[in-house]
Design a protein around this motif. Structure first.
Motif, PDB file in Angstrom:
ATOM      1  N   ARG A  31      40.136  32.434 -14.435  1.00 47.39           N
ATOM      2  CA  ARG A  31      41.008  31.994 -13.200  1.00 47.39           C
ATOM      3  C   ARG A  31      42.309  31.770 -13.567  1.00 47.39           C
ATOM      4  O   ARG A  31      43.075  32.108 -12.830  1.00 47.39           O
ATOM      5  CB  ARG A  31      40.307  30.825 -12.869  1.00 47.39           C
TER       6      ARG A  31
ATOM      7  N   ALA B 263      34.897  31.686 -17.252  1.00 50.79           N
ATOM      8  CA  ALA B 263      35.146  31.583 -15.817  1.00 50.79           C
ATOM      9  C   ALA B 263      36.569  31.030 -15.712  1.00 50.79           C
ATOM     10  O   ALA B 263      37.510  31.367 -14.965  1.00 50.79           O
ATOM     11  CB  ALA B 263      34.196  30.980 -15.215  1.00 50.79           C
TER      12      ALA B 263
ATOM     13  N   TYR C  30      27.756  37.829 -15.446  1.00 50.57           N
ATOM     14  CA  TYR C  30      28.852  38.698 -15.587  1.00 50.57           C
ATOM     15  C   TYR C  30      29.125  39.627 -16.753  1.00 50.57           C
ATOM     16  O   TYR C  30      29.762  40.597 -16.616  1.00 50.57           O
ATOM     17  CB  TYR C  30      30.052  37.922 -15.695  1.00 50.57           C
TER      18      TYR C  30
ATOM     19  N   ARG D 207      30.728  32.024  -8.327  1.00 51.95           N
ATOM     20  CA  ARG D 207      31.014  33.543  -8.205  1.00 51.95           C
ATOM     21  C   ARG D 207      30.943  34.278  -9.394  1.00 51.95           C
ATOM     22  O   ARG D 207      30.734  35.259  -9.731  1.00 51.95           O
ATOM     23  CB  ARG D 207      32.393  33.729  -7.364  1.00 51.95           C
ATOM     24  N   GLY D 208      31.242  33.420 -10.515  1.00 47.85           N
ATOM     25  CA  GLY D 208      31.644  33.963 -12.047  1.00 47.85           C
ATOM     26  C   GLY D 208      30.313  34.055 -12.766  1.00 47.85           C
ATOM     27  O   GLY D 208      29.909  35.095 -12.964  1.00 47.85           O
TER      28      GLY D 208
ATOM     29  N   LEU E  32      34.224  28.648  -8.381  1.00 48.21           N
ATOM     30  CA  LEU E  32      34.365  29.737  -9.388  1.00 48.21           C
ATOM     31  C   LEU E  32      33.208  30.093 -10.342  1.00 48.21           C
ATOM     32  O   LEU E  32      33.029  31.166 -10.632  1.00 48.21           O
ATOM     33  CB  LEU E  32      35.637  28.949 -10.433  1.00 48.21           C
TER      34      LEU E  32
ATOM     35  N   LEU F  17      36.592  37.763  -9.388  1.00 43.73           N
ATOM     36  CA  LEU F  17      37.253  36.410  -9.055  1.00 43.73           C
ATOM     37  C   LEU F  17      38.852  36.503  -8.411  1.00 43.73           C
ATOM     38  O   LEU F  17      39.487  35.546  -8.445  1.00 43.73           O
ATOM     39  CB  LEU F  17      37.385  35.510 -10.298  1.00 43.73           C
TER      40      LEU F  17
END
Length: 423
Positions: free
Chosen positions: A94, A90, A268, A56-57, A53, A300
């Motif tokens: 999610r 993040a 981000y 990627r975030g 998480l 995400l």
């Protein structure tokens, strides 16, 4: 005496003791009340998430992911890599995706959170390895009006807490294409100066060049002088977005300063960025900041959904209040202490103690059978506002003595009336 070695708290963590906890409770109450006024609802997410998480975030190239996360394998077979959350956004994204908050076309959601984050970094005053944040996130509205609402929420929170000497700094990185152009322009400007940069910024030049602008290293600050501002790379749409943000802030009577070198540490962010500083903290004077992240939900795994939000460090806020000599509006403490002369009175007071607590009266008593003198001393140490004294005479007459600790006056009150009198 025990010969066992003492166990201390881990480096970069602190214990919040009862005397300090009252300040935290007040700040958290103000945060919840302010968020509610802006129609933000509370969300609570786990303090650990799958490591992917944050990769990627937040971004592989960010210092937080590359250097500062607490990451470990769980006990599963095969083991799964999990990470204590280093920031709040993040996990909230999610949760919003997983729980369907953003499934419908045009869905909107406004949430806030209060809780700990974890980063392995050199502990400093107000910057701990376990630190706490009040944050807010708004999804589904791409307009600059939503940016400004989040800024107003943050500034109103500070106003209600009593923070003074605030400065709001704003900037814009633009949309995805604008940000890419700016990154290329910055790399082109700094590449010839690579050898003059700090070791960290030489690495950032490839992975996350915008972070170089935020470096406190004098070598990096010197190298960045004359660097092209982000405004030169903005698309017409992004420029109009940022102009609208400034117009609305002015209309809302919120002073601000455009800081062309302002960046945030996470990959981000796009479009509007902001940071709030406060007096009383010295050189490290930032107490919170935020920005827009229109690509993160899609990144995400969710439906393309714009988002914007902020995070505000509570340790920094409390230090700023202390440095400015601001006293938080703590609720007055009202404590009733029960004093017993003898075992029969002690048994009586146990029943009275329960009656008072059921009525919502904060009450306590000595549970060890100490002398009356020791009981009074304990009441003083606990800063009791009233004492109820019961002895043989009071038991016989069905009364209690009610003593006001401030005035030292004492009156006799029927036992049947004392709970109502103190409620």
């Amino acid at each position: 005496m025990s010969t066992a070695a003492k166990i201390t708290a881990p480096k970069g963590t602190v214990d919040i003791l009862p005397a300090e906890a009252a300040k935290w409770q007040t700040v958290e109450r103000i945060a919840r009340e302010t968020a509610a006024v802006f129609n933000f609802g509370e969300i609570r997410t786990p303090i650990f998430e799958h490591t992917e998480l944050f990769h990627r975030g937040v971004g592989e190239g960010s210092d937080v992911v590359s250097k500062e996360t607490y990451t470990f394998n769980d006990r599963g077979v095969p083991p799964t890599s999990v990470t204590l959350r280093p920031e709040g956004t993040a996990g909230v994204v999610r949760a919003a995706i997983e729980n369907g908050l953003l499934n419908d076309q045009g869905a909107r959601s406004k949430v806030y959170y209060i809780g700990p984050n974890f980063r392995y970094e050199r502990p400093q005053k107000g910057r701990l390895r376990q630190h706490h944040q009040f944050g807010a996130e708004a999804f589904g509205v791409a307009e600059p009006d939503q940016d400004v609402e989040c800024i107003l929420l943050q500034m109103e929170f500070y106003r209600r807490c009593g923070v003074r000497d605030l400065e709001l700094q704003v900037n814009s990185l633009g949309d995805r294409e604008s940000k890419a152009r700016y990154r290329d322009a910055l790399v082109a400007y700094l590449s010839p100066k690579k050898d003059a940069l700090s070791e960290d910024s030489q690495r950032r030049l490839e992975a996350n060049p915008l972070r170089i602008l935020d470096s406190k290293d004098p070598r990096d600050q010197e190298a960045c002088k004359g660097a092209p501002p982000a405004a030169e790379s903005l698309s017409d749409k992004s420029r109009a977005h940022f102009d609208r943000v400034q117009k609305l802030l002015t209309a809302s009577a919120v002073p601000f300063r455009v800081n062309p070198n302002l960046v945030r540490g996470f990959d981000y962010y796009t479009e509007t960025l902001w940071e709030v500083t406060a007096g009383g903290l010295g050189a490290q004077n930032a107490i919170g900041g935020g920005g827009r992240y229109d690509n993160l939900v899609e990144q995400l795994g969710g439906r393309p959904t714009p988002g914007v939000g902020f995070g505000s460090g509570l340790e920094r806020l409390l230090l700023a209040l202390e440095g400015q000599g601001v006293t938080l509006p703590l609720p007055p403490k009202k404590l009733v202490w029960l004093i017993a002369h003898g075992d029969a009175a002690r048994d009586h007071n146990w029943k009275l103690l329960g009656d008072l607590r059921q009525a919502g009266v904060v009450a306590d008593m000595d549970a060890s059978g100490r002398s009356v003198k020791a009981q009074f001393k304990q009441a003083d140490r606990e800063q009791a506002t009233h004492c109820i004294v019961v002895g043989e005479d009071e038991l016989a007459s069905g009364t209690v003595k009610l003593k006001d600790s401030a005035t030292r006056t004492e009156v006799s009150v029927p036992r049947a009336d004392v709970v109502q009198k103190l409620s």
